[in-house]
Design a protein around this motif. Structure first.
Motif, mmCIF file in Angstrom:
data_model
loop_
_atom_site.group_PDB
_atom_site.id
_atom_site.type_symbol
_atom_site.label_atom_id
_atom_site.label_comp_id
_atom_site.label_asym_id
_atom_site.label_seq_id
_atom_site.Cartn_x
_atom_site.Cartn_y
_atom_site.Cartn_z
ATOM 1 N N ILE A 403 0.849 -1.203 0.000
ATOM 2 C CA ILE A 403 0.000 0.000 0.000
ATOM 3 C C ILE A 403 0.879 1.246 0.000
ATOM 4 O O ILE A 403 0.648 2.206 -0.752
ATOM 5 C CB ILE A 403 -0.938 -0.005 1.220
ATOM 6 C CG1 ILE A 403 -1.979 -1.118 1.094
ATOM 7 C CG2 ILE A 403 -1.633 1.355 1.364
ATOM 8 C CD1 ILE A 403 -2.826 -1.301 2.350
ATOM 9 N N LYS A 404 1.916 1.216 0.826
ATOM 10 C CA LYS A 404 2.797 2.393 0.971
ATOM 11 C C LYS A 404 3.495 2.745 -0.341
ATOM 12 O O LYS A 404 3.679 3.926 -0.657
ATOM 13 C CB LYS A 404 3.819 2.122 2.067
ATOM 14 C CG LYS A 404 4.689 3.319 2.411
ATOM 15 C CD LYS A 404 5.617 2.998 3.578
ATOM 16 C CE LYS A 404 6.480 4.192 3.942
ATOM 17 N NZ LYS A 404 7.389 3.889 5.084
ATOM 18 N N CYS A 405 3.876 1.701 -1.106
ATOM 19 C CA CYS A 405 4.594 1.991 -2.352
ATOM 20 C C CYS A 405 3.657 2.074 -3.558
ATOM 21 O O CYS A 405 4.117 2.220 -4.698
ATOM 22 C CB CYS A 405 5.693 0.967 -2.607
ATOM 23 S SG CYS A 405 5.122 -0.671 -3.076
ATOM 24 N N GLY A 406 2.341 1.985 -3.320
ATOM 25 C CA GLY A 406 1.373 2.247 -4.374
ATOM 26 C C GLY A 406 0.935 1.061 -5.199
ATOM 27 O O GLY A 406 0.102 1.215 -6.103
ATOM 28 N N ALA A 410 -5.699 1.576 -0.600
ATOM 29 C CA ALA A 410 -6.679 1.519 0.485
ATOM 30 C C ALA A 410 -7.997 2.159 0.077
ATOM 31 O O ALA A 410 -8.936 2.230 0.880
ATOM 32 C CB ALA A 410 -6.124 2.200 1.731
ATOM 33 N N GLY A 411 -8.081 2.663 -1.161
ATOM 34 C CA GLY A 411 -9.331 3.227 -1.674
ATOM 35 C C GLY A 411 -9.809 4.445 -0.927
ATOM 36 O O GLY A 411 -11.015 4.702 -0.828
ATOM 37 N N GLY A 412 -8.889 5.196 -0.372
ATOM 38 C CA GLY A 412 -9.273 6.399 0.359
ATOM 39 C C GLY A 412 -9.603 6.168 1.816
ATOM 40 O O GLY A 412 -9.817 7.129 2.565
ATOM 41 N N GLU A 413 -9.611 4.915 2.248
ATOM 42 C CA GLU A 413 -9.892 4.598 3.648
ATOM 43 C C GLU A 413 -8.688 4.991 4.507
ATOM 44 O O GLU A 413 -7.558 4.602 4.236
ATOM 45 C CB GLU A 413 -10.182 3.108 3.790
ATOM 46 C CG GLU A 413 -10.296 2.602 5.223
ATOM 47 C CD GLU A 413 -11.480 3.200 5.964
ATOM 48 O OE1 GLU A 413 -11.246 3.795 7.041
ATOM 49 O OE2 GLU A 413 -12.617 3.078 5.463
ATOM 50 N N GLU A 414 -8.939 5.790 5.560
ATOM 51 C CA GLU A 414 -7.854 6.251 6.420
ATOM 52 C C GLU A 414 -7.350 5.148 7.346
ATOM 53 O O GLU A 414 -6.182 5.147 7.738
ATOM 54 C CB GLU A 414 -8.313 7.458 7.240
ATOM 55 C CG GLU A 414 -8.593 8.696 6.396
ATOM 56 C CD GLU A 414 -8.956 9.896 7.252
ATOM 57 O OE1 GLU A 414 -8.942 9.765 8.498
ATOM 58 O OE2 GLU A 414 -9.238 10.969 6.681
ATOM 59 N N VAL A 419 -8.352 -1.955 6.222
ATOM 60 C CA VAL A 419 -8.265 -2.372 4.823
ATOM 61 C C VAL A 419 -7.405 -3.630 4.692
ATOM 62 O O VAL A 419 -7.739 -4.542 3.927
ATOM 63 C CB VAL A 419 -7.694 -1.243 3.953
ATOM 64 C CG1 VAL A 419 -7.508 -1.721 2.509
ATOM 65 C CG2 VAL A 419 -8.609 -0.031 3.988
ATOM 66 N N VAL A 420 -6.319 -3.670 5.442
ATOM 67 C CA VAL A 420 -5.446 -4.852 5.395
ATOM 68 C C VAL A 420 -6.206 -6.097 5.825
ATOM 69 O O VAL A 420 -6.052 -7.174 5.223
ATOM 70 C CB VAL A 420 -4.185 -4.625 6.267
ATOM 71 C CG1 VAL A 420 -3.432 -5.945 6.482
ATOM 72 C CG2 VAL A 420 -3.267 -3.603 5.604
ATOM 73 N N LYS A 502 -8.986 -7.723 -7.118
ATOM 74 C CA LYS A 502 -8.515 -6.699 -8.056
ATOM 75 C C LYS A 502 -8.862 -5.278 -7.610
ATOM 76 O O LYS A 502 -8.176 -4.321 -7.996
ATOM 77 C CB LYS A 502 -9.057 -6.965 -9.451
ATOM 78 C CG LYS A 502 -10.558 -6.772 -9.607
ATOM 79 C CD LYS A 502 -10.981 -7.066 -11.047
ATOM 80 C CE LYS A 502 -12.468 -6.834 -11.268
ATOM 81 N NZ LYS A 502 -12.859 -7.154 -12.664
ATOM 82 N N LYS A 503 -9.904 -5.136 -6.778
ATOM 83 C CA LYS A 503 -10.288 -3.800 -6.337
ATOM 84 C C LYS A 503 -9.219 -3.154 -5.465
ATOM 85 O O LYS A 503 -9.212 -1.929 -5.287
ATOM 86 C CB LYS A 503 -11.615 -3.854 -5.590
ATOM 87 C CG LYS A 503 -11.573 -4.626 -4.273
ATOM 88 C CD LYS A 503 -12.938 -4.651 -3.600
ATOM 89 C CE LYS A 503 -12.909 -5.388 -2.273
ATOM 90 N NZ LYS A 503 -14.245 -5.402 -1.621
ATOM 91 N N PHE A 504 -8.321 -3.963 -4.923
ATOM 92 C CA PHE A 504 -7.248 -3.426 -4.081
ATOM 93 C C PHE A 504 -5.960 -3.141 -4.871
ATOM 94 O O PHE A 504 -5.000 -2.615 -4.313
ATOM 95 C CB PHE A 504 -6.908 -4.418 -2.968
ATOM 96 C CG PHE A 504 -8.034 -4.688 -2.009
ATOM 97 C CD1 PHE A 504 -8.486 -3.698 -1.156
ATOM 98 C CD2 PHE A 504 -8.640 -5.940 -1.950
ATOM 99 C CE1 PHE A 504 -9.521 -3.936 -0.254
ATOM 100 C CE2 PHE A 504 -9.669 -6.196 -1.056
ATOM 101 C CZ PHE A 504 -10.113 -5.200 -0.212
#
Length: 583
Positions: A403-406, A410-414, A419-420, A502-504
């Protein structure tokens, strides 16, 4: 090379030491607990018979195997307090390659070695008495033609002293020995009867499935063994021995400390030598040279994996069809999974590092996500912890790093942690780490007992089904901790076709990692009473890796990552000496 054929060239054992001289001797042995106590003291002081490859190589106290024997006998008696008889094991055979007379380097059968420590003697049998725990080894005797080529037959008294056993005879004496000892035990039982019902002595043989490999241990066999079919027991021994091997004695841990030390130093040597333009097999050669020249390790624990760049997408690279044969480029990250074996005890270590000597931004991002998983797991390991939960912990840190490297979103979820967990529910972790997070290690790299009877059984979930044990941690276990992150095209395509996964995925960013290969970090860890001890001593922080590749000193003067729990040690004059490392 010269050759000879031996089946018709065998001589009988000398008559000066026959099995008939042993009648009644076992009853004079000290109690099992006393034998074990003495053996443990000998291990602590490295006294009595020792195994060593000479020079500065590690000195293995043969009392280590006396402790193993006592543990197995005790386990058998705990299963059945009235158990008596003989445990019979058949050792490894010297094989030839296909239809030729070429003999691969001999390696002892693991269960046999666990009891007798006879690493260099092929075609043997071993007997362990119940309940006394007395060990008898049977070695082959050759005729003059074979001795001309292979040297003298093993000398019984010399082998007895070398291995610290009660008795050694020729293989030709095995049948009469078993007959006499079983008859002696039957007679003793008759004399000691006091009206209660009792069972005759049994001949305990090793038979059972290795739950890791799916292969079976083969029971010992010799001409005339059918005589004992009514008292033969193929069911009890395997489970007891496998369970004993799950937890290691302090002497075993110290031996594993040595194999980790020499293998760690070999990894460092390879790191320093690696350059673009080399071949993967040259890295394998350098590792083998260091461990044999400086550590006396003739055997590798497994086939070396020298996977650089996209080669690391193949988890067991280096095997048939993938023989460590790719040319290294400056853009590659190397994944080297190599471990040496000493006196049949293994090491299993993986290092990942940039071939250029400097991490790119993407290489470092993946590397540090794997390192974060490693650190987190080492901080949580202790008795009672679930190994499956440690596997999930590795997933969490790798997914966070992606997630950190893109690569993942996370789809905008803070709340990234939330999310994980959703990613875990979708089995996304198994796409990027499809192997198990680690395994038991000891005499075998993938040591026995992972899914023994009465322990948690294998999961059916993606990723989790590849974990080699689901047990809770126990003091004395030694396991590998080996989180990894890979970009394997068939798995990536599966994820991109899976609506839940795939959504992630950020498909555009993922393209930057096609052909990247992967990163794995693997340490061998002993579970202690209140945590764990890391036996592996490799550079792990990105700064340590780059410094070593530039020629920096190793071991370092200061431990910059005490959270890795590395147990700093060095072998001096055949003994492991702990280092007082500044942190």
């Amino acid at each position: 090379m010269a050759s000879t054929s031996s089946p018709n060239n065998v001589k009988k054992a000398p008559k000066t030491a026959t099995a008939s001289t042993t009648a009644g001797y076992m009853m004079k042995m000290p109690p099992l607990a006393d034998k074990r106590s003495v053996a443990e003291q000998l291990c602590q002081t490295c006294s009595g018979p020792i195994y060593s490859q000479g020079l500065e190589t590690f000195q293995v106290p043969m009392a280590l195997y006396e402790v193993n024997r006592a543990r197995v006998v005790q386990a058998m008696l705990e299963k059945d307090s009235s158990a008596k008889g003989l445990i019979l094991l058949e050792g490894g055979k010297q094989t030839t390659r296909y239809d030729t007379d070429f003999e691969p380097v001999f390696r002892q059968e693991s269960y046999f070695h666990y009891l007798f420590g006879a690493s260099q003697y092929s075609d043997c049998y071993g007997v362990l008495s119940l309940p006394e725990g007395e060990a008898t080894l049977f070695v082959p005797s050759w005729g003059v033609e074979t001795e001309t080529v292979c040297g003298p037959s093993p000398e019984f008294e010399g082998v007895k002293k070398e291995l610290g056993l009660e008795r050694v005879f020729g293989v030709g004496e095995l049948k009469s020995f078993v007959e006499q000892e079983m008859k002696r035990m039957e007679d003793d039982e008759e004399e000691n009867k006091s009206g209660e019902t009792s069972s005759p002595p049994n001949l305990f043989l090793l038979k059972g499935m290795n739950t890791d490999s799916g292969n079976f241990a083969t029971p010992a066999s010799f001409e005339g063994i059918e005589k004992f079919k009514t008292v033969r027991d193929d069911d009890t021994l395997f489970g007891c021995m496998a369970e004993c091997r799950v937890t290691k004695s302090p002497a075993e841990v110290n031996l594993l400390r040595y194999t980790n030390w020499i293998s760690s130093m070999a990894h460092v040597s390879v790191m320093r030598a690696t350059r673009p333009g080399m071949m993967e097999y040259q890295l394998e050669s350098l590792f083998q040279h260091h461990t044999y020249t400086h550590g006396g390790c003739r055997h590798m624990s497994y086939t070396c994996i020298c996977a650089c760049g996209p080669s690391a997408n193949i988890l067991h690279y280096g095997h048939a069809g993938r023989p460590n044969s790719r040319l290294l480029t400056s853009n590659d990250i190397a994944l080297l999974d190599m471990g040496a074996e000493y006196h049949c005890y293994a090491s299993d270590i993986t290092c990942s590092f940039p071939v250029s000597g400097t991490f790119t931004e993407d290489q470092r991002a993946i590397y540090e996500s794997v390192l974060a998983a490693q650190v987190s797991i080492l901080g949580k390991l202790k008795p009672g912890v679930s190994w499956l939960e440690m596997h999930r912990e590795a997933f969490r840190h790798i997914l966070k790093g992606l997630i950190k490297c893109g690569v993942l979103t996370a789809g905008g979820e803070e709340d990234v942690d939330k999310v994980v967990e959703e990613m875990l529910d979708a089995d996304l972790g198994a796409i990027f780490m499809p192997h198990g997070m680690g395994h038991l290690i000891g005499i075998d790299t993938h040591d026995v007992g992972g899914y023994a009877a009465g322990t948690p059984q294998r999961s059916t979930r993606p990723g989790l089904k590849n974990v080699r044990t689901a047990r809770e941690m126990e003091e004395g276990m030694v396991l590998t901790v080996e989180p990894g992150c890979y970009f394997i095209d068939p798995l990536l395509e599966m994820a991109l076709a899976n609506d839940k996964q795939k959504k992630f995925i950020n498909a555009d960013r993922l393209q930057d990692f096609r052909g990247f290969g992967g990163v794995r970090l693997e340490d061998d860890v002993a579970i202690t009473a209140d945590g764990c001890e890391n036996l592996t001593l490799c550079p792990r922080s990105a700064e340590e890796v780059m410094d070593v590749m530039k020629g920096g000193v190793w071991p370092p003067e200061k431990d910059v990552m005490p959270e890795l729990k590395r147990s700093w040690a060095v072998c001096k004059e055949g003994k492991m000496e702990m280092l007082d490392m500044e942190s």
